[in-house]
Design an enzyme around this catalytic site. Structure first.
Site: not given
Ligand code: G6P
Length: 592
Positions: A2, A27, A72, A98-99, A465, A469, A472, A488, A587
């Site tokens: 949010c 976000r 969100w 938010n929260g 990673e 990526k 995502e 394995h 985000k």
């Molecule tokens: C969310 C974001 C990711 C990020 C993760 C951890 O899932 O979409 O891109 O890596 O949170 O976030 P932080 O801000 O703690 O690195």
């Protein structure tokens, strides 16, 4: 997650708040809305759609007290009713939140059964407005404070009342920043909504509230006592949150990396001893993070154990915090977080602090909750990262872990050698970015159904990673594995249609990775090899080769991360995905 923004001043705040909401889109959100004061009534306009739709609904409105929210969904599906702002039953109070209000069900039951309150939404947030109404006896601030004594959980809240020229906000666990200008105050979950209006900001501390009135504001604790507040200058300008000619923020952020890597080490690299972490020869280092930050932390383990000989444990925050971890006061606990707001990471670090451990942060967003909680560590200085998929923060985190490693390392020759190599890195990144042709490779694989990423040793986390990526932003199934583990299980998935992205660096596991490439080739897999030198064997094994500049083992995950970021980007682009705001992702994950 949010996003919150608000305006209190003399201008029409509606376009200002809508522009602010647009800035918070990064976000991640599924509905949006605003509430504003109009001659002692509160008007609310909401939509399940995008900010653009909201704009078309409010074109003729005018108000100088306005609150706005992007939601969100957590409690209650993403629809019109559940979108914020929420009103109290008598429509006198509007709130945005938010929260998570953890005890909302009990509170709701009580208000419904004992006092006949009616609720409209399925959200946990609506209880906030209803409680303020319940406590209200003519004094808005008093009722707001009484509401705070009832709710449990995490929150950033902003509220307005139809009969008061006041805006009240409060923070516990979710960030709120005030932008301060002459005759006007802005509120944001971060400074991006108001950055073009003012660079003077007050980051509310935990359990602080602000009462905003015409030409004045007061910062208080939850008991109503005035508290100190410091005005800080926001360290970036509007250009950092604009695309500047790039089609997406993600691409812009990938291309910024020569600069962001330098920003991370600038000012520190010649004064490693000044890094602000108090350490007392820790017996162990525990790195805690989520998502991409967790993969950066995994790089830190290979790095620190091999070169500084300190045991390192890497923990996913969501697991760590609920399993009664064995901690010792001699442990150094480091949280890694781009946003500094990830709820699980924040709670994990609070738990470690409670158990008496020394805690520090490697964080991008200054003034964020994790940065404040740790009170020592390394800032990335990568500037705002807007694309939901993290890119520049990942490479900066690996730079910061290298700085930490040099800080811990006892060998002066090693330090000098690494510092010299680190200084050369930005130019190498720039050179690679100027000449890369990854789009062409992505075109060949844009319709592939499954992608396998392989790496070993310090580059194994880069394989993880790479897969993350791609998942995502392109929504394609992808996995990262240590190349040695392929036999394995994952090898069963390889056939002549499978792209296998192999990270091959001239290091101690080079020959091992070459053998793994033979295993892939024998199953007719299509190898895309990311390597720092080319020879005939690599040419024979690979369908495509992406050559990256040579650097030391310590920095190789940085240079190797860039092609995997671009590969994911182009596959997503060729599939017309919403690259900067992928579906279902946020985000900053400020709830569990
Ligand atoms: C969310 C974001 C990711 C990020 C993760 C951890 O899932 O979409 O891109 O890596 O949170 O976030 P932080 O801000 O703690 O690195």
């Amino acid at each position: 997650m949010c996003g919150i923004t608000a305006y209190f001043g003399e201008k029409n705040g509606i376009p200002i708040v809508l522009e602010g909401l647009k800035r918070l889109e990064y976000r991640g959100y599924d509905s949006a809305g605003i509430a504003f004061l109009n001659n002692n009534t509160i008007e609310i306009i909401k939509t399940k759609g995008k900010i653009q739709e909201l704009k078309s609904l409010v074109s003729d409105k005018n108000s100088n007290i306005v609150i706005g929210h992007t939601r969100w969904a957590t409690h209650g599906e993403p629809n019109y009713i559940n979108a914020h702002p929420h009103l109290s039953m008598d429509k006198s109070i509007a709130i945005i939140h938010n929260g998570i209000i953890e005890n909302h069900s009990e509170l709701k039951r009580e208000l419904k059964e004992k006092y006949n309150f009616k609720f409209e939404s399925d959200t946990d947030s609506e209880i906030i407005a209803q409680l303020i109404q319940y406590f209200y006896q003519g004094d808005f601030e008093d009722a707001f404070r009484k509401m705070l004594t009832k709710i449990e959980g995490a929150f950033g809240i902003v509220a307005i009342h139809k009969d008061h020229k006041q805006m009240i906000c409060a923070r516990k666990g979710s960030p709120l920043v005030l932008g301060v200008n002459s005759n006007e105050i802005f509120i944001g979950s971060d400074p991006s909504p108001f950055i073009e209006h003012t660079k003077d900001a007050i980051y509310l501390n935990e359990k602080q509230m602000a009462i905003i009135e015409k030409n004045s504001y007061k910062i208080k604790d939850f008991n109503g006592f005035n508290t100190q507040s410091e005005i800080e200058t926001i360290p970036f300008g509007i250009e950092s949150i604009q695309k500047q000619g790039f089609e997406h923020f993600m691409l812009k952020e990938i291309y910024e990396q020569a600069e962001t890597i330098q920003n991370c080490f600038r000012g520190k690299v010649n004064h490693i001893e000044n890094i602000s972490i108090k350490i007392n020869n820790p017996n162990r280092i525990i790195l805690i993070a989520c998502g991409t930050s967790y993969y950066a932390a995994l790089v830190g383990k290979y790095l620190i154990e091999k070169t500084s000989h300190i045991p390192v444990i890497v923990e996913q925050a969501s697991e760590f915090r609920y399993r009664q971890p064995m901690l010792f006061t001699s442990d150094l606990i480091i949280a890694l977080s781009q946003s500094g707001e990830t709820a699980d990471t924040l709670e994990a670090i609070k738990l470690s602090k409670k158990l008496g451990c020394n805690i520090a942060g490697i964080v991008n967003v200054t003034g964020s909750s994790i940065a404040k909680e740790c009170n020592q560590g390394i800032y990335l200085h990568a500037g705002p990262e807007i694309g939901v998929a993290s890119t520049k923060a990942f490479t900066s985190q690996i730079v910061a872990l290298n700085l930490l490693n040099l800080f811990l390392n006892k060998n002066p020759y090693y330090k000098l050698e690494m510092i010299e190599e680190l200084k050369k890195l930005p130019d190498k990144v720039k050179e690679f970015l100027e000449h890369q042709e990854i789009l062409k490779i992505a075109e060949e694989f844009k319709d592939s159904k499954y992608f396998l990423f392989l790496g070993r040793d310090i580059n194994y986390p880069v394989a993880l990673e790479g897969a993350l990526k791609l998942k995502e932003i392109s929504y394609n199934p992808a996995e990262g594995h240590p190349a040695g583990e392929m036999k394995h299980g994952p090898i069963a998935l390889i056939d002549s249609t499978t792209p296998v992205i192999v990270i091959l660096t001239k290091d101690n596991v080079y020959e091992k990775v070459i053998s793994n490439m033979h295993e892939v080739k024998a199953r007719k897999g299509k190898i895309i090899c990311i390597c720092d030198e080319i020879n005939n064997e690599i040419k024979e094994l690979s369908t495509h080769i992406i050559q990256v500049p040579k650097t030391s083992w310590e920095f190789s995950p940085i240079i190797n991360a860039i092609p995997i970021q671009l590969f994911a980007y182009y596959i997503a682009k060729l599939n017309n995905r919403e690259i900067d705001q992928p579906r279902n992702l946020a985000k900053a994950v400020t709830v569990e």
